[in-house]
Design an enzyme around this catalytic site. Structure first.
Site, PDB file in Angstrom:
ATOM      1  N   GLU A 115       0.858  -1.196   0.000  1.00 25.11           N
ATOM      2  CA  GLU A 115       0.000   0.000   0.000  1.00 25.11           C
ATOM      3  C   GLU A 115       0.887   1.237   0.000  1.00 25.11           C
ATOM      4  OE1 GLU A 115      -3.098  -0.114   2.993  1.00 25.11           O
ATOM      5  OE2 GLU A 115      -3.629  -2.157   2.459  1.00 25.11           O
ATOM      6  N   HIS A 243      -9.068   9.386   2.911  1.00 20.15           N
ATOM      7  CA  HIS A 243      -8.608   8.309   2.021  1.00 20.15           C
ATOM      8  C   HIS A 243      -8.768   8.813   0.590  1.00 20.15           C
ATOM      9  CE1 HIS A 243      -8.012   4.490   0.090  1.00 20.15           C
ATOM     10  NE2 HIS A 243      -7.742   3.932   1.260  1.00 20.15           N
ATOM     11  N   HIS A 352     -11.516   9.458   6.579  1.00 17.60           N
ATOM     12  CA  HIS A 352     -11.261   8.030   6.789  1.00 17.60           C
ATOM     13  C   HIS A 352     -10.781   7.710   8.200  1.00 17.60           C
ATOM     14  CE1 HIS A 352     -10.264   3.998   5.467  1.00 17.60           C
ATOM     15  NE2 HIS A 352      -8.998   4.140   5.831  1.00 17.60           N
ATOM     16  N   ARG A 387      -1.124   8.843   9.265  1.00 18.83           N
ATOM     17  CA  ARG A 387      -1.008   7.396   9.517  1.00 18.83           C
ATOM     18  C   ARG A 387      -0.576   6.651   8.260  1.00 18.83           C
ATOM     19  NH1 ARG A 387      -4.743   2.866   8.989  1.00 18.83           N
ATOM     20  NH2 ARG A 387      -6.149   4.308   7.967  1.00 18.83           N
TER      21      ARG A 387
HETATM   22  P1  FAD Z   1     -13.969   0.155  15.977  1.00 20.32           P
HETATM   23  O1  FAD Z   1     -13.651  -1.063  15.223  1.00 20.32           O
HETATM   24  O2  FAD Z   1     -14.586   1.260  15.230  1.00 20.32           O
HETATM   25  O3  FAD Z   1     -14.954  -0.255  17.167  1.00 20.32           O
HETATM   26  C1  FAD Z   1     -15.589   0.725  17.938  1.00 20.32           C
HETATM   27  C2  FAD Z   1     -16.536   0.049  18.921  1.00 20.32           C
HETATM   28  O4  FAD Z   1     -16.931   1.001  19.901  1.00 20.32           O
HETATM   29  C3  FAD Z   1     -17.816  -0.485  18.303  1.00 20.32           C
HETATM   30  O5  FAD Z   1     -18.109  -1.734  18.865  1.00 20.32           O
HETATM   31  C4  FAD Z   1     -18.866   0.535  18.741  1.00 20.32           C
HETATM   32  O6  FAD Z   1     -20.167   0.007  18.878  1.00 20.32           O
HETATM   33  C5  FAD Z   1     -18.321   0.938  20.088  1.00 20.32           C
HETATM   34  N1  FAD Z   1     -18.773   2.262  20.538  1.00 20.32           N
HETATM   35  C6  FAD Z   1     -18.493   3.473  20.016  1.00 20.32           C
HETATM   36  N2  FAD Z   1     -19.105   4.441  20.716  1.00 20.32           N
HETATM   37  C7  FAD Z   1     -19.784   3.834  21.695  1.00 20.32           C
HETATM   38  C8  FAD Z   1     -20.642   4.297  22.736  1.00 20.32           C
HETATM   39  N3  FAD Z   1     -20.936   5.593  22.892  1.00 20.32           N
HETATM   40  N4  FAD Z   1     -21.181   3.383  23.573  1.00 20.32           N
HETATM   41  C9  FAD Z   1     -20.940   2.059  23.423  1.00 20.32           C
HETATM   42  N5  FAD Z   1     -20.138   1.570  22.464  1.00 20.32           N
HETATM   43  C10 FAD Z   1     -19.576   2.439  21.607  1.00 20.32           C
HETATM   44  N6  FAD Z   1      -6.966  -0.070   9.131  1.00 20.32           N
HETATM   45  C11 FAD Z   1      -5.978  -0.933   8.827  1.00 20.32           C
HETATM   46  O7  FAD Z   1      -5.019  -1.075   9.604  1.00 20.32           O
HETATM   47  N7  FAD Z   1      -6.030  -1.663   7.678  1.00 20.32           N
HETATM   48  C12 FAD Z   1      -7.051  -1.546   6.793  1.00 20.32           C
HETATM   49  O8  FAD Z   1      -7.070  -2.231   5.770  1.00 20.32           O
HETATM   50  C13 FAD Z   1      -8.095  -0.628   7.090  1.00 20.32           C
HETATM   51  N8  FAD Z   1      -9.108  -0.453   6.218  1.00 20.32           N
HETATM   52  C14 FAD Z   1     -10.152   0.359   6.580  1.00 20.32           C
HETATM   53  C15 FAD Z   1     -11.244   0.463   5.722  1.00 20.32           C
HETATM   54  C16 FAD Z   1     -12.342   1.218   6.103  1.00 20.32           C
HETATM   55  C17 FAD Z   1     -13.518   1.333   5.166  1.00 20.32           C
HETATM   56  C18 FAD Z   1     -12.341   1.892   7.348  1.00 20.32           C
HETATM   57  C19 FAD Z   1     -13.519   2.699   7.774  1.00 20.32           C
HETATM   58  C20 FAD Z   1     -11.246   1.810   8.184  1.00 20.32           C
HETATM   59  C21 FAD Z   1     -10.142   1.052   7.807  1.00 20.32           C
HETATM   60  N9  FAD Z   1      -9.026   0.936   8.632  1.00 20.32           N
HETATM   61  C22 FAD Z   1      -8.026   0.078   8.302  1.00 20.32           C
HETATM   62  C23 FAD Z   1      -9.011   1.560   9.955  1.00 20.32           C
HETATM   63  C24 FAD Z   1      -9.355   0.481  10.997  1.00 20.32           C
HETATM   64  O9  FAD Z   1     -10.380  -0.345  10.496  1.00 20.32           O
HETATM   65  C25 FAD Z   1      -9.824   1.100  12.299  1.00 20.32           C
HETATM   66  O10 FAD Z   1      -8.928   2.103  12.695  1.00 20.32           O
HETATM   67  C26 FAD Z   1      -9.887   0.068  13.407  1.00 20.32           C
HETATM   68  O11 FAD Z   1     -10.643  -1.045  12.987  1.00 20.32           O
HETATM   69  C27 FAD Z   1     -10.493   0.681  14.659  1.00 20.32           C
HETATM   70  O12 FAD Z   1     -10.709  -0.319  15.595  1.00 20.32           O
HETATM   71  P2  FAD Z   1     -11.269   0.074  17.033  1.00 20.32           P
HETATM   72  O13 FAD Z   1     -11.409  -1.205  17.766  1.00 20.32           O
HETATM   73  O14 FAD Z   1     -10.450   1.149  17.611  1.00 20.32           O
HETATM   74  O15 FAD Z   1     -12.708   0.731  16.737  1.00 20.32           O
HETATM   75  C1  SIN Z   2      -7.328   0.531   2.496  1.00 21.31           C
HETATM   76  O1  SIN Z   2      -7.565  -0.656   2.322  1.00 21.31           O
HETATM   77  O2  SIN Z   2      -7.032   1.303   1.593  1.00 21.31           O
HETATM   78  C2  SIN Z   2      -7.427   1.089   3.882  1.00 21.31           C
HETATM   79  C3  SIN Z   2      -6.204   0.792   4.624  1.00 21.31           C
HETATM   80  C4  SIN Z   2      -6.109   1.636   5.859  1.00 21.31           C
HETATM   81  O3  SIN Z   2      -6.929   2.508   6.099  1.00 21.31           O
HETATM   82  O4  SIN Z   2      -5.162   1.421   6.604  1.00 21.31           O
END
Ligand code: FAD
Ligand code: SIN
Length: 532
Positions: A115, A243, A352, A387
């Site tokens: 990437e 993104h 993003h 990032r």
């Molecule tokens: P999340 O997975 O967002 O989980 C948040 C949790 O908190 C959920 O369960 C939600 O219900 C809960 N929550 C939030 N607010 C409250 C509240 N007020 N009360 C109770 N519960 C609450 N990163 C990579 O490293 N590689 C990738 O390929 C990649 N691709 C991506 C593609 C997309 C489309 C997106 C949107 C993001 C991508 N990212 C990627 C970023 C990555 O997915 C996220 O940064 C990561 O998954 C965040 O994980 P997390 O556990 O911190 O939060």
């Molecule tokens: C992507 O697949 O382009 C998202 C990867 C990331 O947000 O880290």
């Protein structure tokens, strides 16, 4: 009032990694995990590209991954944290493989993708739905652990601190403590007090503060806003990652569908709709330059040419391999009548990832006692001003692990706080006009997208700040008199996030990483920046 040993707010990769490890090591602990909608919905679920980790030591090295991360972060990464994440990352990936997460292979070896900003192929992935696969494996594993209690549709409203015991808490109070959270049970519509010996914040991102975002509708920055209200320390909120390539859909879609950066890593080329390449004008790495550069280039080309989008050309790629690696992207394009092997794929930047958030140290501690944080809601020091792609799943796992190691040692010395009052809903009534909330949401997104987007200026930021102030006043008045609902809480949280992004951007009088302002187009050192 409920009591638990550990309260985990969030069931994405960060919250679940912590919960699984802690539950396994300490079956005696009662671990409560909350999600605001359901456990299948989170940013984690949508992760496409994969997890960046040094895997093939013949071609890659920790040093190369460290340098790529520092280079993307544009001078603001914490080098010690970068080293921790890069070196501990592969162990964490091996653990989730043991829990059942699958990654694509070529024969016996993992298929490592590339990437933007990475100097080597090091992205482990499961087709183009890596996040879904990781979440599936983790939720399966959680079912086998009787001491993990996941509550869906439990919306955390506020974290509880000394403030709720009647003490005055300011940003200078040195010993703010967290005792748990007030939570809205959306099935019974009642507000519960959940008290915990220790609380882990894993609430994810805040992309919904912009009109167009790849983040699902749950990403409203609740955790970051709650910590701000409880006077905890935040940082780097001005660094919002756009993104470069969300799928342009004239019908509008929330969330915007992502066309993974891995597609460019696979060989797709950015072009104008006339088929002209343009990335060589911006960076020698062309379509695979880091995200801030590519997003700004696309934004600039769109404005310069007066077009609605730029394009990805995949027509020269191997169809069989492409559809095997990117089945979701292929199907989505085809469903909109775009054949990636005949047509150019129209793409636009979309909000993003928020690089800033709750400031944490090397073991995930926040400035608030007994409150840890991991995942996208944090500013751990890994990302700095931008990032590096696919570093966030890795970051979430590394800090969830470090918090787990700390919590299992200290929990036996902690107690649940007594004397916490129940939530006071006196003098509030049901909202008479939901339109007051929905309209403010729309206004907020417009303000942020128009004035605090990829390219900023003093005038735009001032205009945003002035309008946010009005929205803030209206919403606080509504909040004081209206029965709590998730929509109202989310609006209030998003206004806080918008305020934090805008004021942090006003303070940063330079252009660096994801923050670009036409008034200060160059980078400055800290002293120079303050004096300007
Ligand atoms: P999340 O997975 O967002 O989980 C948040 C949790 O908190 C959920 O369960 C939600 O219900 C809960 N929550 C939030 N607010 C409250 C509240 N007020 N009360 C109770 N519960 C609450 N990163 C990579 O490293 N590689 C990738 O390929 C990649 N691709 C991506 C593609 C997309 C489309 C997106 C949107 C993001 C991508 N990212 C990627 C970023 C990555 O997915 C996220 O940064 C990561 O998954 C965040 O994980 P997390 O556990 O911190 O939060
Ligand atoms: C992507 O697949 O382009 C998202 C990867 C990331 O947000 O880290």
């Amino acid at each position: 009032m409920k009591e638990t040993d550990v309260l985990v707010i969030g069931a994405g990769i960060a919250g679940l990694t912590f919960a699984l490890k802690t539950a396994n090591k300490r079956p005696d602990l009662h671990i409560t995990v909350l999600t605001k909608t359901n456990r299948e919905e989170s940013n984690t679920r949508y992760a496409q590209g994969g997890v960046a980790a040094v895997w093939d030591f013949e071609t890659d090295s920790y040093q190369k991954h460290i340098e790529d991360t520092l280079d993307a972060g544009d001078g603001l990464c914490d080098e010690k944290i970068v080293e921790i994440v890069v070196k501990e990352g592969p162990e964490r990936v091996k653990e989730i493989i043991e829990w059942g997460a699958r990654f694509d292979k070529h024969g016996p070896d993992y298929d490592l993708g590339r990437e933007g900003g990475h100097s080597e192929n090091r992205i482990l992935h499961f087709k183009d739905y890596t996040g879904w696969e990781i979440l599936r494996a983790m939720l399966e594993k959680a079912k086998t652990m009787p001491n993990i209690h996941i509550h869906d549709h439990y919306f955390a409203i506020d974290l509880i601190s000394q403030h709720h015991l009647g003490r005055v808490v300011t940003r200078l109070t040195p010993d703010v403590e967290c005792y748990g959270a007030y939570v809205l049970d959306l099935e019974t519509n009642s507000i519960e007090t959940i008290l915990a010996k220790t609380t882990i914040l894993a609430t994810g991102g805040a992309g919904q503060v912009y009109r167009s975002t790849t983040n699902p509708v749950i990403a409203t920055g609740d955790g970051i806003a709650m910590v701000y209200r409880m006077k905890g320390r935040l940082e780097n909120m001005e660094f919002v990652q756009f993104h470069p390539t969300s799928l342009f859909n004239p019908a509008g879609e929330n969330p915007a569908f992502l066309v993974s950066e891995a597609v460019r890593g696979f060989g797709a080329i950015l072009k104008s709709k006339e088929g002209e390449e343009f990335m060589h004008l911006y960076d020698e790495r062309k379509s695979l330059a880091p995200r801030d550069i590519v997003a700004r280039a696309i934004d600039n080309e769109i404005k310069k040419r007066g077009d609605d989008y730029m394009c990805l050309d995949c027509s020269h790629l191997d169809k069989e391999k492409f559809t095997a690696h990117f089945p979701t992207i292929y199907e989505k394009c085809m469903s909109l009548g775009i054949d990636p092997f005949k047509d150019l794929i129209p793409v636009v930047p979309a909000a993003h990832y928020v690089c800033g958030g709750v400031k944490t140290d090397s073991i995930g501690r926040t400035s608030v006692k007994t409150l840890y944080a991991c995942g996208e809601c944090t500013s751990s020091g890994l990302h700095g001003a931008n990032r590096l792609a696919s570093n966030s799943l890795l970051e979430a796992m590394v800090f969830a692990h470090r918090i787990y190691e700390q919590v299992i040692v200290e929990i036996d010395d902690l107690k649940v706080q007594t004397g916490i009052p129940n939530w006071n809903a006196e003098s509030t009534s049901d909202p008479k006009e939901m339109v007051l909330i929905t309209q403010s949401w729309k206004e907020l997104k417009e303000i942020m997208s128009n004035y605090v987007g990829i390219v900023r200026s003093n005038v735009r930021l001032k205009r945003a700040a002035d309008r946010l102030w009005l929205l803030f006043g209206e919403t606080e008045r509504l909040y004081a008199t209206t029965t709590i609902s998730p929509q109202l809480c989310e609006l209030r949280n998003l206004i806080t996030i918008a305020y934090l992004i805008t004021t942090s951007a006003q303070m940063r009088r330079e252009s660096r990483g994801l923050h670009y302002t036409t008034d200060y187009p160059n980078k400055h050192d800290y002293i120079e920046m303050v004096l300007r």
